[in-house]
Design an enzyme around this catalytic site. Structure first.
Site, short mmCIF file in Angstrom:
data_model
loop_
_atom_site.label_atom_id
_atom_site.label_comp_id
_atom_site.label_asym_id
_atom_site.label_seq_id
_atom_site.Cartn_x
_atom_site.Cartn_y
_atom_site.Cartn_z
N VAL A 178 0.97 -1.28 0.27
CA VAL A 178 0.13 0.06 -0.08
C VAL A 178 0.87 1.28 0.16
O VAL A 178 2.17 1.49 0.68
CB VAL A 178 -0.70 0.17 1.04
CG1 VAL A 178 -1.68 0.96 1.03
CG2 VAL A 178 -2.13 -1.10 1.29
N ASP A 221 8.34 -5.05 2.60
CA ASP A 221 9.41 -5.02 2.72
C ASP A 221 10.49 -5.83 2.73
O ASP A 221 11.13 -5.35 3.94
CB ASP A 221 9.24 -3.59 3.28
CG ASP A 221 8.58 -3.89 5.40
OD1 ASP A 221 8.15 -5.28 5.00
OD2 ASP A 221 8.60 -2.97 5.60
N GLU A 230 0.57 -7.25 15.40
CA GLU A 230 1.36 -7.76 15.95
C GLU A 230 0.41 -8.02 17.27
O GLU A 230 1.31 -9.16 18.12
CB GLU A 230 2.81 -6.96 15.99
CG GLU A 230 3.22 -8.05 16.07
CD GLU A 230 5.15 -7.51 15.84
OE1 GLU A 230 5.71 -7.74 14.68
OE2 GLU A 230 5.21 -6.70 16.92
#
Ligand SMILES: *[C@@H]1O[C@H](CO)[C@@H](O)[C@H](O)[C@H]1NC(C)=O
Length: 351
Positions: free
Chosen positions: A121, A210, A300
């Site tokens: 995104v 990433d 997370e």
């Protein structure tokens, strides 16, 4: 004993053939009946209702190793510098604890297929090409892999040549002003994707875009619920883990709770297990939002709470999610997947 006549032999053979056909027919029916029920993943091993009384084999545990040649295993010689099993006896996967040739040989006949989700995104789209290229080199090479890319920039998705049996699907998602929101929405998108996939895939891994693959990530990582130990905290006391510490949050963990600090950037397992986790984390996140609280590390934090209660059946060492900026520790013999060093201020829509 009396010698059977030709006629008796023929009759017996015919009878046996019919019996065999009957068994095969029932087995086919059974195979069809084990389609899983997503609303309750615990019902996976539905009972065979056909007349022949066959005990169903679980696909998960039935591994056949006929004709495979590999190095002799030992229970005396192996890695001693790291712990390779959790206190609940789940394997902790480190380089040197498994035989990749043996494992691939066990899983290849089952023609497993692995789904992968990545979220690209905003500016994170720039990481996608290296992610896909390196996945082709290292991630489940030789197996069926289907990468689902969620992005608000579908026109910028790079074209990467995929090997046979491997493919990419692009899904459009709205842009977001806050990266916390992007992160929060992931569990919902994973949940709905799994509901769509149902019986068409066996395993799913949800990975940060990433990052890049640097070494093999394959069948050794397969399991029911698979967690990856975060590279930043595995030397620390649990009281120092960045869990959510406010009891008002559904992601709360007390100082004396927690096994490991798991990554939000890599997790996976069987579809049913990951579905249940994604659904639970999403519900908890939304309940928190209604109460006006956002957990310290969003999904997370919720994942860490979930994995404290529902123990992973396989734990991947930090080889499976290192960070480029971190210097290599001696126990890390091989970095398999690693987060790219980046300037957050430049990449994220907000800080
Ligand atoms: C193996 O799985 C793939 C993808 O799920 C499927 O397209 C293919 O037909 C399967 N092959 C066999 C031999 O079952």
């Amino acid at each position: 004993m009396r010698v059977m006549s030709g006629k008796t032999v023929t009759a017996t053979l015919l009878l046996l053939s019919f019996l065999l056909l009957g068994v095969l027919y029932c087995y086919q029916n059974y195979r069809v009946s084990v389609s899983f029920e997503l609303n309750d993943s615990r019902q996976t091993d539905s009972v065979c209702v056909c007349v022949c009384d066959v005990l169903p084999l679980s696909e998960e545990f039935h591994l056949e190793a006929e004709h495979l040649r590999y190095q002799q295993p030992s229970i005396l010689i192996g890695r001693t510098d790291v712990v390779t099993v959790t206190p609940w006896l789940a394997p902790v996967v480190w380089d040197g604890t498994f035989d990749p040739v043996l494992l691939d040989g066990l899983y290849r006949p089952r023609n497993i297929s692995v789904a992968v989700t990545v979220f690209a995104v905003g500016k994170y789209i720039r990481f996608l090409e290296a992610f896909l290229l390196t996945a082709e080199q290292h991630f489940f090479v030789g197996f069926n892999v289907h990468v689902y890319i969620f992005t608000d920039r579908p026109n910028e998705v790079p074209r990467v040549h995929m090997a046979p049996g491997r493919q990419v699907t692009v899904r459009s998602v709205p842009s977001s002003r806050r990266w916390q929101e992007i992160s929060a929405r992931r569990m919902e998108l994973i949940q709905t994707l799994i509901e769509e996939l149902r019986n068409h895939k066996d395993y799913i891994f949800c990975l940060d875009v990433d990052s890049r693959f640097h070494g093999r990530w394959g069948t050794e990582s397969l399991g029911g619920l698979v967690g990856v130990i975060h590279p930043g905290y595995y030397r620390d006391q649990r009281t120092k883990f960045p869990y959510e510490r406010r009891p008002e949050s559904r992601a709360y963990l007390a100082p004396e709770d927690g096994d490991f600090y798991y990554c939000g950037g890599a997790f996976g397992g069987r579809l049913q297990e990951v579905h249940l986790m994604a659904k639970t984390c999403r519900q908890d996140f939304e309940a928190d939002a209604r109460g006006g609280i956002e957990a310290a590390w969003q999904e997370e934090s919720h994942l860490n709470r979930y994995m404290w209660i529902h123990k992973p059946t396989k734990v991947l060492s930090p080889e499976y999610l290192w960070q480029d900026f971190k210097s290599r520790e001696p126990e890390i013999r091989l970095v398999r997947f690693s987060g790219v060093a980046k300037n957050y201020a430049e990449i994220r829509p907000n800080t």
